[in-house]
Scaffold this motif. Structure first.
Motif, PDB file in Angstrom:
ATOM      1  N   UNK A   1      32.982 -13.753 -17.175  1.00 43.99           N
ATOM      2  CA  UNK A   1      31.691 -13.490 -17.824  1.00 43.99           C
ATOM      3  C   UNK A   1      30.973 -12.341 -17.115  1.00 43.99           C
ATOM      4  N   UNK A   2      31.095 -12.285 -15.781  1.00 47.12           N
ATOM      5  CA  UNK A   2      30.477 -11.158 -15.064  1.00 47.12           C
ATOM      6  C   UNK A   2      31.091  -9.853 -15.539  1.00 47.12           C
ATOM      7  N   UNK A   3      32.422  -9.857 -15.705  1.00 43.41           N
ATOM      8  CA  UNK A   3      33.094  -8.646 -16.182  1.00 43.41           C
ATOM      9  C   UNK A   3      32.576  -8.278 -17.566  1.00 43.41           C
ATOM     10  N   UNK A   4      32.517  -9.271 -18.442  1.00 40.43           N
ATOM     11  CA  UNK A   4      32.111  -8.940 -19.819  1.00 40.43           C
ATOM     12  C   UNK A   4      30.607  -8.693 -19.935  1.00 40.43           C
ATOM     13  N   UNK A   5      29.867  -8.974 -18.849  1.00 41.61           N
ATOM     14  CA  UNK A   5      28.432  -8.697 -18.870  1.00 41.61           C
ATOM     15  C   UNK A   5      28.089  -7.355 -18.239  1.00 41.61           C
ATOM     16  N   UNK A   6      29.107  -6.605 -17.801  1.00 41.82           N
ATOM     17  CA  UNK A   6      28.818  -5.317 -17.139  1.00 41.82           C
ATOM     18  C   UNK A   6      28.216  -4.318 -18.108  1.00 41.82           C
ATOM     19  N   UNK A   7      27.420  -3.427 -17.540  1.00 38.52           N
ATOM     20  CA  UNK A   7      26.767  -2.383 -18.336  1.00 38.52           C
ATOM     21  C   UNK A   7      27.802  -1.624 -19.179  1.00 38.52           C
ATOM     22  N   UNK A   8      27.536  -1.552 -20.459  1.00 38.58           N
ATOM     23  CA  UNK A   8      28.403  -0.761 -21.333  1.00 38.58           C
ATOM     24  C   UNK A   8      29.749  -1.387 -21.626  1.00 38.58           C
ATOM     25  N   UNK A   9      29.935  -2.669 -21.251  1.00 40.38           N
ATOM     26  CA  UNK A   9      31.242  -3.313 -21.451  1.00 40.38           C
ATOM     27  C   UNK A   9      31.678  -3.245 -22.907  1.00 40.38           C
ATOM     28  N   UNK A  10      30.755  -3.577 -23.815  1.00 41.23           N
ATOM     29  CA  UNK A  10      31.172  -3.654 -25.215  1.00 41.23           C
ATOM     30  C   UNK A  10      31.449  -2.277 -25.818  1.00 41.23           C
ATOM     31  N   UNK A  11      31.006  -1.218 -25.111  1.00 40.91           N
ATOM     32  CA  UNK A  11      31.388   0.128 -25.581  1.00 40.91           C
ATOM     33  C   UNK A  11      32.810   0.468 -25.124  1.00 40.91           C
ATOM     34  N   UNK A  12      33.213  -0.167 -24.007  1.00 40.07           N
ATOM     35  CA  UNK A  12      34.533   0.177 -23.445  1.00 40.07           C
ATOM     36  C   UNK A  12      35.635  -0.792 -23.856  1.00 40.07           C
ATOM     37  N   UNK A  13      35.246  -2.067 -24.074  1.00 41.01           N
ATOM     38  CA  UNK A  13      36.259  -3.112 -24.265  1.00 41.01           C
ATOM     39  C   UNK A  13      35.933  -3.952 -25.496  1.00 41.01           C
TER      40      UNK A  13
END
Ligand code: F3S
Length: 487
Positions: free
Chosen positions: A443-455
């Motif tokens: 969840x920390x990984x998927x909460x990183x800034x800009x995650x949904x733009x990259x992954x």
């Protein structure tokens, strides 16, 4: 003295807090869903069903033993006296009248070295400098990043450096206070490879919603759901206030969940449904014992893990009972139901209705997936091996060497190492195929800034779906997505 800063809490809104607690103002729950909209959460997150409780509305007076009073009066130094002052006020807020001595070992979810946690880290450092330690060696949640296996690229390295500048200080102070090395970091602290599984009935102070939920329900330990940091106060005092989930009455179920699906339920969907319905009340779940063959084992525990963690994420459930499966209903049956309990039927129609609420929140909803996330909470050894085999078998069946997109299995380092030692052939084939076992928090990984733009990620964890724009799919579908790169 009253702090100038208002406490921001989902339960109580803006409140003045006492000076000694001025930095304990945030919760991991902000009452917002992954779409950024309010999710209707009204829980206190303590497991005590006492919405809007505040220090000012304290409903009890703590009766302290002579020893506890002496600590409060400063006999063991000013640091311990402060910890006791906070603990007493916290207990009184929730109606406790006494402290209990803790057993087993603590579990902490203070795992993010982010600037907003600095005051807590400073507090721990002051305690360590004064020679305080947890009453037993304790376990800690996984780190929020993995720069070796997953985030080994310049963009994410930079984000990690900016986002977690206090990580080393936090890790160092945990080591001073009694946590083992980083190989043992895991939210699933109770699995064999980590070994923090106190005996049934043991009072402990754990923090990490999924571990509290699994521990209370499946191990039969007794802990409330603490806000980050409170478990460390309890750990250094070896005591916790007795209320809520620590009491017999507080462990009774206000809901009977009647599972009537025609096939084995989707555990994450069931957990989400229960969390939304019960919020922080305890559910008594009937109709699923046939999927466990009488016992919770290393091979079937994950069903409860995924269901329970979803109840704790979609709601704030700190304990559940499963008829014929978990210890308290096994011993006491429907005596575990409170008077005037309500009933919720979970059938095929309801399952589909909940599933239909799992929207596609990817930035590009029509894009192809780019990663598969398995496990939140962390996987144990058996689950890690099972997923690796499922991926490899599917590749062999398709005549492919590599997955189309990387798969990340979230598990502690000790479990990864064990897989390398005990299943070297599978481990080598899996690594070459793009299957990575990573020790971080998904969840920390998927909460990183800009995650949904990259992954654009897909997952088997309804908990992770609840907190992030990741899409949720059943196991077989996830394997297919990993092999083809298409939904
Ligand atoms: Fe574990 Fe992180 Fe999920 S701590 S339960 S992987 S949110």
């Amino acid at each position: 003295m009253t702090a100038k800063t208002p406490a921001q809490s989902a339960a109580g809104g803006a409140k003045e807090v006492p000076g000694f607690a001025e930095h304990f103002l945030t919760s991991d729950m902000d009452g917002l869903g992954p779409d950024g909209k309010p999710n209707g959460q009204t829980a206190t997150f303590s497991g005590a069903s006492k919405a809007n409780a505040t220090a000012e509305s304290a409903s009890s007076k703590m009766e302290l033993s002579d020893d506890e009073q002496a600590i409060l009066d400063g006999r063991d130094g000013p640091e311990k006296a402060k910890l006791m002052k906070i603990l007493v006020r916290f207990g009184e807020t929730f109606g406790a009248t006494k402290l209990v001595d803790l057993g087993g070992a603590p579990h902490s979810n203070l795992y993010i070295g982010a600037p907003y946690l600095e005051s807590l880290i400073v507090m721990l450092e002051q305690c360590a400098a004064a020679g305080l330690k947890a009453y037993a060696p304790y376990t800690v949640n996984p780190r929020p990043y993995d720069v070796y296996n997953v985030q080994n690229n310049p963009t994410e390295m930079q984000l990690i450096a900016e986002g977690y500048p206090l990580q080393m200080r936090l890790d160092a102070v945990h080591a001073q206070l009694g946590a083992p090395d980083l190989n043992f970091r895991s939210c699933a602290c109770y699995i064999d490879d980590i070994g923090n599984a106190p005996k049934p009935g043991t009072p402990v102070a754990w923090c990490e919603s999924s571990a509290v939920n699994y521990g209370n329900s499946v191990l039969g330990i007794r802990t409330n759901r603490y806000g980050a940091g409170m478990e460390m106060l309890c750990a250094m005092l070896g005591k916790a206030p007795r209320f809520g989930l620590m009491t017999d009455e507080g462990r009774k179920a206000k809901w009977l969940i009647d599972v009537k699906t025609s096939e084995e339920p989707d555990w994450g969907v069931l957990g989400t449904a229960i969390g939304r319905k019960c919020v922080e009340d305890i559910p008594y779940i009937a109709g699923v014992d046939k999927y466990f063959g009488g016992d919770v084992t290393n091979d079937n525990w994950h069903k409860l893990k995924y269901m329970g963690s979803a109840t704790a994420a979609a709601g704030a459930v700190g304990c559940y009972h499963v008829e014929g499966v978990t210890p308290e209903p096994k011993e006491k049956g429907r005596e575990m139901l409170a008077e005037n309990f309500q009933t919720y039927v979970f059938d095929d129609k309801e399952q589909q209705a909940i599933l239909d609420t799992f929207e596609n929140l990817w930035d590009d909803p029509d894009g192809d997936p780019t990663a598969v996330f398995i496990g939140c909470p962390h996987c144990n050894y058996e689950e890690t091996i099972r997923w690796a085999k499922m991926f490899v078998d599917a590749l062999d069946a398709a005549g492919q060497e590599k997955l189309a997109i990387p798969a990340y299995i979230f598990a502690p380092t000790v479990t990864r190492t064990r897989a390398l030692l005990e299943e070297p052939e599978l481990a080598s084939r899996a690594l070459g195929a793009g299957i990575n076992v990573t020790n971080m928090c998904g969840v920390s990984y998927s909460g990183m800034k800009g995650f949904s733009e990259r992954v654009r990620a897909v997952t088997n964890s309804a908990k992770n779906r609840n907190y992030s724009p990741i899409r949720y799919f059943p196991d077989k579908k996830l394997v297919d997505i990993a092999v083809t790169g298409k939904v």
